[in-house]
Design an enzyme around this catalytic site. Structure first.
Site, PDB file in Angstrom:
ATOM      1  CB  SER A 122      -0.708   0.154   0.847  1.00 46.62           C
ATOM      2  OG  SER A 122      -1.504   1.004   1.520  1.00 46.62           O
ATOM      3  CG  HIS A 143      -4.162  -1.319  -1.668  1.00 43.37           C
ATOM      4  ND1 HIS A 143      -5.002  -1.912  -2.030  1.00 43.37           N
ATOM      5  CD2 HIS A 143      -5.042  -0.937  -0.541  1.00 43.37           C
ATOM      6  CE1 HIS A 143      -6.382  -2.084  -1.367  1.00 43.37           C
ATOM      7  NE2 HIS A 143      -5.569  -1.500  -0.974  1.00 43.37           N
ATOM      8  CG  ASP A 199      -5.362   2.760   0.706  1.00 42.57           C
ATOM      9  OD1 ASP A 199      -6.703   1.606   0.885  1.00 42.57           O
ATOM     10  OD2 ASP A 199      -4.472   2.076   1.665  1.00 42.57           O
ATOM     11  CG  MET A 253      -8.293   7.396   2.023  1.00 48.03           C
ATOM     12  SD  MET A 253      -7.292   7.198   3.838  1.00 48.03           S
ATOM     13  CE  MET A 253      -7.090   6.119   3.512  1.00 48.03           C
ATOM     14  CG  HIS A 284      -9.151   0.378  -0.592  1.00 43.35           C
ATOM     15  ND1 HIS A 284      -9.508   0.016   0.705  1.00 43.35           N
ATOM     16  CD2 HIS A 284     -11.452   0.009  -0.557  1.00 43.35           C
ATOM     17  CE1 HIS A 284     -10.706  -0.138   1.742  1.00 43.35           C
ATOM     18  NE2 HIS A 284     -11.501   0.055   0.893  1.00 43.35           N
ATOM     19  CG  MET A 302     -11.480   3.202   1.865  1.00 44.48           C
ATOM     20  SD  MET A 302     -10.007   3.464   2.980  1.00 44.48           S
ATOM     21  CE  MET A 302      -8.656   3.021   2.128  1.00 44.48           C
ATOM     22  CG  MET A 356     -11.480  -2.858   5.405  1.00 42.39           C
ATOM     23  SD  MET A 356      -9.943  -2.073   4.381  1.00 42.39           S
ATOM     24  CE  MET A 356      -9.644  -1.168   5.780  1.00 42.39           C
ATOM     25  CG  PHE A 412      -5.857   7.331   9.869  1.00 42.07           C
ATOM     26  CD1 PHE A 412      -5.295   8.587   9.630  1.00 42.07           C
ATOM     27  CD2 PHE A 412      -7.466   7.315  10.344  1.00 42.07           C
ATOM     28  CE1 PHE A 412      -5.587   9.937   9.326  1.00 42.07           C
ATOM     29  CE2 PHE A 412      -7.942   9.121  10.201  1.00 42.07           C
ATOM     30  CZ  PHE A 412      -6.816  10.388   9.913  1.00 42.07           C
ATOM     31  CG  ASP A 418      -5.592  -2.402   3.815  1.00 39.01           C
ATOM     32  OD1 ASP A 418      -4.883  -2.377   3.861  1.00 39.01           O
ATOM     33  OD2 ASP A 418      -6.081  -1.524   3.099  1.00 39.01           O
TER      34      ASP A 418
END
Length: 221
Positions: free
Chosen positions: A8, A31, A33, A35, A64, A66, A135, A141, A173
Site C-alpha cells: 500500500s 494498492h 487508497d 480517501m 481502494h 474509501m 478490513m 489511516f 488489509d
C-alpha cells in the site's frame, strides 16, 4: 492458490512516489487508497495522481475507494487505468450494477467489508465480484494494530467460496506483516495488502518476499 502481495502506497513517500513504486517491483500489484475526508476521516489523493501511478508502474493498480458515491466515481478511476477497484457497501447505492459496469470495462470489481460489518449479506451477490476485501483495521489511516478477530469472517468467506466452486479472491488489509501473514493466510486470504511492513523496511523487496513466504507456507498447510 498462490499468495499475492499488494504493498500500500499509503505508507510510501508521496514526494518520491515513483521511486517508491519502483522499490516494490517484485510485488503482484500496488494498492492505492483513495480517501475523500468524508467517507473516512482522512484525505489522500485523487484522479490525477492515480492516473500517473498507472502510467509509471508496470504493476496492476488496485484502487481502494474509501469515498462517497463510488457509483459516480469508480468508472472514472477505471478509465484512468486501474486494474481492480474496491468500493464499500456503505457508500454505494447499487453494488451489483456498479460491479457489472466495472467488469464490462475490463476492470475487476471488489467489495470491501469494514470491521463492524458482517460478510453474510454478501453471499447472495458474491458471484458478481472478483474479490472481497476484509478490513482488519478501521479504514482511514495506516499503521494501525491488526484485528485478529476479523479472521472468522475470512474463514466464513473461504468456506463459502470453496463450497460453491468460486474463484473469488479474499484480500486482507490492515496490520499485515511477516508476523501476521500466516494468521491471515491460514484463515483463507490469498491477497495481502501491506503498507508500513513494506515501506518501513530498509529492503522493500526482502519485506515483500518475507511476507509472501510466511503466508504461502501457512496457506498450504
Amino acid at each position: 492458490m498462490d499468495i499475492q502481495i499488494a504493498p500500500s502506497i499509503l505508507s510510501a513517500d508521496f514526494v518520491n512516489l515513483e521511486r517508491d513504486l519502483q522499490a516494490i517491483s517484485s510485488a503482484d500489484m500496488v494498492h492505492v487508497d483513495v480517501m475523500d475526508h468524508h467517507f473516512v476521516p482522512n484525505l489522500t489523493l485523487g484522479e490525477p495522481i492515480v492516473e500517473r501511478i498507472c502510467q509509471v508502474t508496470d504493476l496492476p493498480v488496485d484502487v481502494h475507494l474509501m469515498i462517497e458515491d463510488p457509483d459516480r466515481w469508480a468508472p472514472e478511476f477505471a478509465q484512468l487505468g486501474a486494474s481492480s477497484i474496491t468500493f464499500h457497501a456503505g457508500a454505494t447505492h447499487a453494488p451489483v450494477r456498479l460491479a457489472r459496469q466495472l467488469r464490462k470495462m475490463g476492470v475487476k470489481a471488489c467489495f470491501a467489508v469494514r470491521p463492524a460489518e458482517p460478510v453474510e449479506p454478501l453471499f447472495d451477490i458474491i458471484d458478481e465480484f472478483d474479490m472481497v476485501l476484509v478490513m482488519t483495521v478501521e479504514p482511514g489511516f495506516g499503521g494501525q494494530k491488526f484485528l485478529d478477530n476479523q479472521m472468522n469472517k475470512v474463514r466464513r468467506l473461504r468456506d463459502y467460496i470453496t463450497a460453491h466452486g468460486m474463484a473469488t479472491h479474499i484480500q486482507v488489509d490492515g496490520g499485515v506483516s511477516s508476523q501476521t501473514a500466516p494468521i491471515v493466510a491460514q484463515a483463507g486470504a490469498d491477497v495481502l495488502v501491506a503498507g508500513s511492513a513494506v515501506y518501513g523496511a530498509a529492503d522493500r523487496a526482502q519485506a515483500i518476499s518475507d511476507i509472501r513466504q510466511a503466508a504461502q507456507k501457512a496457506f498450504q498447510a
